[in-house]
Design a protein around this motif. Structure first.
Motif, short mmCIF file in Angstrom:
data_model
loop_
_atom_site.label_atom_id
_atom_site.label_comp_id
_atom_site.label_asym_id
_atom_site.label_seq_id
_atom_site.Cartn_x
_atom_site.Cartn_y
_atom_site.Cartn_z
N TRP A 33 0.63 -1.29 0.04
CA TRP A 33 0.09 0.04 0.08
C TRP A 33 0.84 1.15 0.12
O TRP A 33 0.86 2.31 0.77
N ALA A 34 1.86 1.37 -0.65
CA ALA A 34 2.80 2.45 -0.83
C ALA A 34 2.11 3.48 -1.40
O ALA A 34 2.56 4.83 -1.14
N HIS A 35 0.95 3.47 -2.00
CA HIS A 35 0.22 4.61 -2.83
C HIS A 35 -0.44 5.41 -1.88
O HIS A 35 -1.03 6.59 -2.06
N VAL A 36 -0.79 4.81 -0.61
CA VAL A 36 -1.70 5.36 0.44
C VAL A 36 -0.91 6.44 1.35
O VAL A 36 0.25 6.17 2.10
N HIS A 71 -20.37 5.41 4.99
CA HIS A 71 -20.06 5.40 3.60
C HIS A 71 -18.61 6.47 3.66
O HIS A 71 -17.78 5.98 2.84
N ARG A 72 -18.50 7.54 4.16
CA ARG A 72 -17.04 8.17 4.20
C ARG A 72 -16.07 7.30 4.86
O ARG A 72 -14.92 7.27 4.31
N VAL A 76 -12.76 5.95 2.53
CA VAL A 76 -11.28 5.98 3.16
C VAL A 76 -10.59 4.60 2.86
O VAL A 76 -9.47 4.73 2.56
N ALA A 77 -11.40 3.73 3.47
CA ALA A 77 -10.90 2.07 3.17
C ALA A 77 -10.53 2.05 1.79
O ALA A 77 -9.61 1.23 1.44
N CYS A 78 -11.22 2.56 0.73
CA CYS A 78 -11.09 2.28 -0.52
C CYS A 78 -9.78 2.99 -1.05
O CYS A 78 -9.40 2.66 -2.20
N ARG A 79 -9.21 3.84 -0.30
CA ARG A 79 -7.86 4.14 -0.53
C ARG A 79 -6.66 2.95 -0.82
O ARG A 79 -5.87 3.18 -1.52
N PHE A 80 -7.15 2.07 0.12
CA PHE A 80 -6.05 1.10 0.16
C PHE A 80 -6.48 0.08 -0.94
O PHE A 80 -5.41 -0.34 -1.85
#
Length: 128
Positions: A33-36, A71-72, A76-80
């Motif tokens: 998850w380096a992009h997070v 939902h918010r 945020v979880a979807c960033r991973f």
């Protein structure tokens, strides 16, 4: 609406398994998850947890305001990675099953984890 503990234990285990499997695939594909931007993720989740903890006893896990906050949380979880409904429920179960995660979340409110487990389950089962 049934609470999470009203669901069959085999289903709950399949949610835990989905989380483990989906995270492993995502971690391998994204170099851990380096992009997070983890600092931003933690800041955003902190804001959501603070909002949820206000008047938590008067909230319902299923009410519209709560579900918008969940939902918010999901976004945020979807960033991973984008968790399946089962994996998202598995994440909530991880919050409850893992002592450190339970203590962290209950630091916002003593009932935060149980509330999150039911609110996330409702969101995952009815909105994903």
């Amino acid at each position: 609406m049934p609470k999470i503990d009203d669901l069959p234990s085999a289903y709950l285990q399949s949610c835990r398994d989905a989380l483990t499997e989906e995270q492993a695939v995502s971690l391998a594909a994204t170099n851990g998850w380096a992009h997070v931007d983890r600092d931003q993720v933690h800041a955003d989740w902190d804001e959501i947890y603070r909002d949820l903890s206000r008047n938590l006893e008067e909230r319902s896990p299923d009410d519209e305001d709560t579900q918008e906050l969940i939902h918010r949380h999901y976004r945020v979880a979807c960033r991973f990675y984008t968790p399946s409904p089962k994996a998202y429920i598995g994440m909530a179960l991880f919050y409850r099953d893992n002592e450190d995660m339970r203590a962290f979340h209950n630091g916002y409110h003593e009932y935060m984890v149980e509330f999150l487990v039911n609110a996330i389950t409702s969101f995952a089962r009815h909105r994903l």
